[in-house]
Design an enzyme around this catalytic site. Structure first.
Site: not given
Ligand code: NOJ
Length: 748
Positions: A299
């Protein structure tokens, strides 16, 4: 029974293709050729080019202009194009549009030394331009086929707009409604969540990832993110091994069984080890036990976050720990570019492991057909034709109606007659078009948004509007105006709820109530007019305060997506008979969180009736839901009779009941199968969903609904791992998690 055995038999074409091993070679294209092409690339790559393939950044070449997360320095479009040419970027995410994508792809294919194409990803959570209901809302349809269809439509739009990969489905089981990300998942239940995880993977990916409308899926966030303590975003977790296995992991296994191409590691820790640096999770379990062959993407800066977690000393240490634990691709932090070549050089990261991660990234690109056609899904004609089509809008409206839960309907106040007399539409959401689609809809086309007022007007219904108050602030004279309008009306529609930025990432709340000005408005309007229908808008289950819960009719309308107003009008006037059931329990009070129906039995359960002192309850309330998981009404009635449960079970058995539509209209019921293990070596949930079936019936029509229960359904995580213990099992065939007659059988 071990679930892994049947899964292994399933052809996991997508994940296997990522590993460079095609299980189903196409005529004229021998399987090894793909693997060889990848190996040939790897042989030519420098460590820096390898690290580049393992690095991804938010798209600055076609930016959406929205910052979701603390922005890390990424540079502008020119710098990003230059980095692509230098081979420092393997994937870009959250950009949209064909022209910009073609420009970036050209830089990669023609401008970089190796010509390896980029893959374009995005958070396509519930639609792109056309927005479908929030996943937690759509889960209320209890219909995997619907979830698969909306995911397919989202994939058709995303691939028309220059994307290959979505960071969805979010499969975190969410049992604390304070957590804002409840909105993105399938709610509190493991079985429902697992079925929908698989359905969404099928919908996004289609039959073959090489198809230009197929979007690689990503099950996230691995794992336990739904268990953040206190429901606070990004918080630590305390998850017992049994709860991890029985609650948080199954939807990931279901996604993998369905062939999900990628998995995203989570921000939280699990048993004290951050998930994004957790070798047990990302390698031993995922690669070893589950044999997952796809790609693991970290993430957003989750590798860098290992430093703040206190798990890594600095960026170099964080890159090393995340990578060695099993993170193949680093998002946004740039740590892999910065440190992996150095770590390999220093002998702290084996080259073979670097190659393995690169193999997975190139494998995804190969599986998507990007080596054969780097410009797949980057077609200007498709961009014009395949987006916001009438079919997608019709599906958004259908999915909207199928997601609305009729919580309460005293004296059959709903549906409204075609001519209901003088109608008042009151509340901050009456003609609001800015809080319609909900979270993760930053690429939505706002022109498609339909407010409640527009939905009513489109039916040709006359009505008057008063806002009454803002979403979080009182309006001068607002309540007086609303009360006066209510008094001169025959029926009041009261549109209340949360703003769309009150749920989603980083939007944890301490109280899951409506803002005070809205509660004040509700009390005044309800006192002025008893025939009031409350239309709730929300991204989580709410604790309904006084003034709202007393309303004779309440509809949970969530954030239904682009066609919200039409869907709400369809339900209000009975064009569609509501059939959704709650995917999350509405508690009595915020303080009950985390609250979920399948909680464990306590040693001092509160009795149904009688004295409650010294039992498991609160001073202010029993620990029950106001509206429990699985609850939902419609405009007809159903009876479940002739329930058949065999006396004993060996490996499997069938349970059945006859469902009859005893009411006046066509309608659908969701028959739910729950079990409870009476005596076990571990405390067991008081009820657990093990099957459901949505059935549509005409008045007086009957059908026998059958479920197969297997030993696997009765297993739990015991002292030595999965176990099934003989004994008495209670079973309910019911229409919510609180209803139904208890039957039982002996498990041999
Ligand atoms: C953080 C989020 O937790 C995740 O779900 C997302 O896909 C990513 N950012 C990218 O935007």
């Amino acid at each position: 029974m071990d679930r892994r055995l049947p899964r292994r038999k399933i052809l996991k074409a997508a994940a296997a293709a990522i590993a460079g091993v095609s299980l189903a070679p196409r005529p004229g294209r021998a399987a090894p050729a793909r693997g060889e092409r990848i190996e040939a690339q790897i042989a030519r790559m420098t460590p820096a080019e390898k690290a580049g393939q393992l690095s991804c950044f938010s798209d600055q070449i076609r930016p959406t202009g929205i910052a979701f997360n603390p922005d890390l320095p990424v540079g502008g479009a020119a710098e990003q194009l230059e980095r692509i040419r230098r081979g420092e970027i393997g994937m870009l995410f959250n950009g949209v549009g064909v022209a910009g994508a073609r420009m970036a792809q050209k830089a990669a294919v023609e401008g970089s030394r190796l010509g390896i194409p980029l893959v374009f990803a995005g958070d396509i959570i519930h639609g792109l331009r056309t927005i479908f209901p929030l996943p937690v809302a759509e889960a209320c349809a209890f219909d995997p086929d619907l979830a698969e269809r909306t995911a397919r439509a989202a994939a058709e739009e995303a691939t028309a707009l220059g994307l290959h990969w979505t960071f969805a489905p979010m499969v975190d089981v969410a049992r604390d409604q304070r957590w804002g990300r409840v909105a993105e998942g399938s709610g509190e239940d493991v079985h429902l969540g697992s079925r929908l995880a698989a359905a969404r993977v099928r919908g996004f990916q289609g039959a073959d990832l090489r198809d230009p409308t197929s979007l690689a899926a990503c099950a996230k966030h691995f794992a336990g993110y739904g268990a953040v303590s206190g429901g606070m975003e990004y918080n630590f977790t305390e998850i017992s091994p049994g709860t991890l296995r029985e609650v948080h992991l199954p939807p990931f296994e279901a996604g993998i069984e369905a062939g999900v191409a990628t998995i995203m590691s989570a921000f939280n820790d699990v048993e004290g080890v951050p998930a994004s640096g957790n070798a047990w999770l990302m390698t031993r379990l995922l690669r070893g036990d589950w044999r997952f062959e796809g790609l693991v993407v970290g993430d957003y800066a989750a590798d860098e976050n290992l430093v703040a977690h206190g798990f890594a000393a600095d960026g170099r240490d964080a890159a090393r720990k995340a990578f060695l634990a099993g993170m193949d691709m680093s998002m946004q932090s740039d740590l892999f570019n910065r440190w992996l070549p150095d770590l390999v050089e220093a002998g702290e990261v084996p080259m073979a492991q670097l190659d393995e991660a690169v193999r997975r990234v190139l494998g995804l690109k190969e599986a998507l057909g990007l080596f054969d056609d780097p410009y797949r899904s980057l077609d200007a004609a498709a961009e014009r034709l395949r987006v916001s089509t009438p079919a997608h809008l019709a599906l958004a409206r259908e999915a909207g109606t199928r997601s609305i839960v009729l919580l309460k309907n005293e004296d059959d106040l709903l549906p409204l007659a075609e001519n209901p007399g003088r109608l008042a539409l009151i509340g901050p959401f009456a003609n609001d078009r800015d809080n319609v689609v909900g979270t993760w809809a930053f690429m939505a086309d706002p022109e498609l948004n339909v407010s409640i007022a527009e939905g009513l007007a489109a039916r040709g219904v006359g009505f008057d509007v008063a806002r009454g108050c803002g979403i979080e602030a009182a309006l001068d004279g607002g309540i007086e105006e609303a009360v006066a309008l209510a008094r001169r009306s025959d029926v009041v529609l009261l549109a209340l709820g949360e703003a769309q930025d009150m749920s989603g990432e980083a939007q944890a709340r301490t109280e899951i109530t409506l803002p005070q000005p809205q509660l004040d408005l509700a009390r005044a309007v309800l006192a002025a007019h008893p025939r009031t229908v409350v239309l709730l808008r929300h991204g989580r289950a709410l604790a309904l305060g006084s003034g709202v819960r007393e309303a004779p009719a309440i509809l949970a309308t969530w954030f239904l997506g682009s066609q919200s107003g039409h869907a709400i009008a369809d339900i209000l006037f009975g064009a569609v008979n509501p059939s959704a059931r709650l995917s999350v329990s509405f508690p009595e009070a915020s303080g009950q969180q985390p609250f979920f129906y399948d909680r464990k039995a306590t040693g001092r359960p509160a009795p149904e009736v009688g004295a409650q002192e010294y039992t498991a309850r609160y001073r202010e309330t029993r620990n029950e839901a106001l509206f429990p998981f699985g609850h939902g009404l419609g405009y007809t009635r159903f009876a479940l009779t002739d329930i058949r449960v065999p006396a004993r079970m060996g490996e499997r058995m069938e349970v059945s009941a006859v469902l009859t539509n005893t009411g006046p209209r066509d309608g659908a019921e969701v028959v739910q199968l729950y079990v409870h293990d009476r005596v076990a070596s571990r405390t067991r949930p008081m009820r657990q969903l093990k099957g459901f079936r949505r059935v549509e019936l005409a008045p007086e029509e009957s059908v026998t609904v059958r479920f197969t229960l297997t030993r696997d359904d009765l297993r739990f995580w015991g002292e030595d791992g999965w176990t099934v213990e003989p004994g008495t099992i209670d079973v309910w065939l019911a229409t919510s998690s609180r209803t139904g007659e208890r039957r039982s059988f002996e498990l041999d």
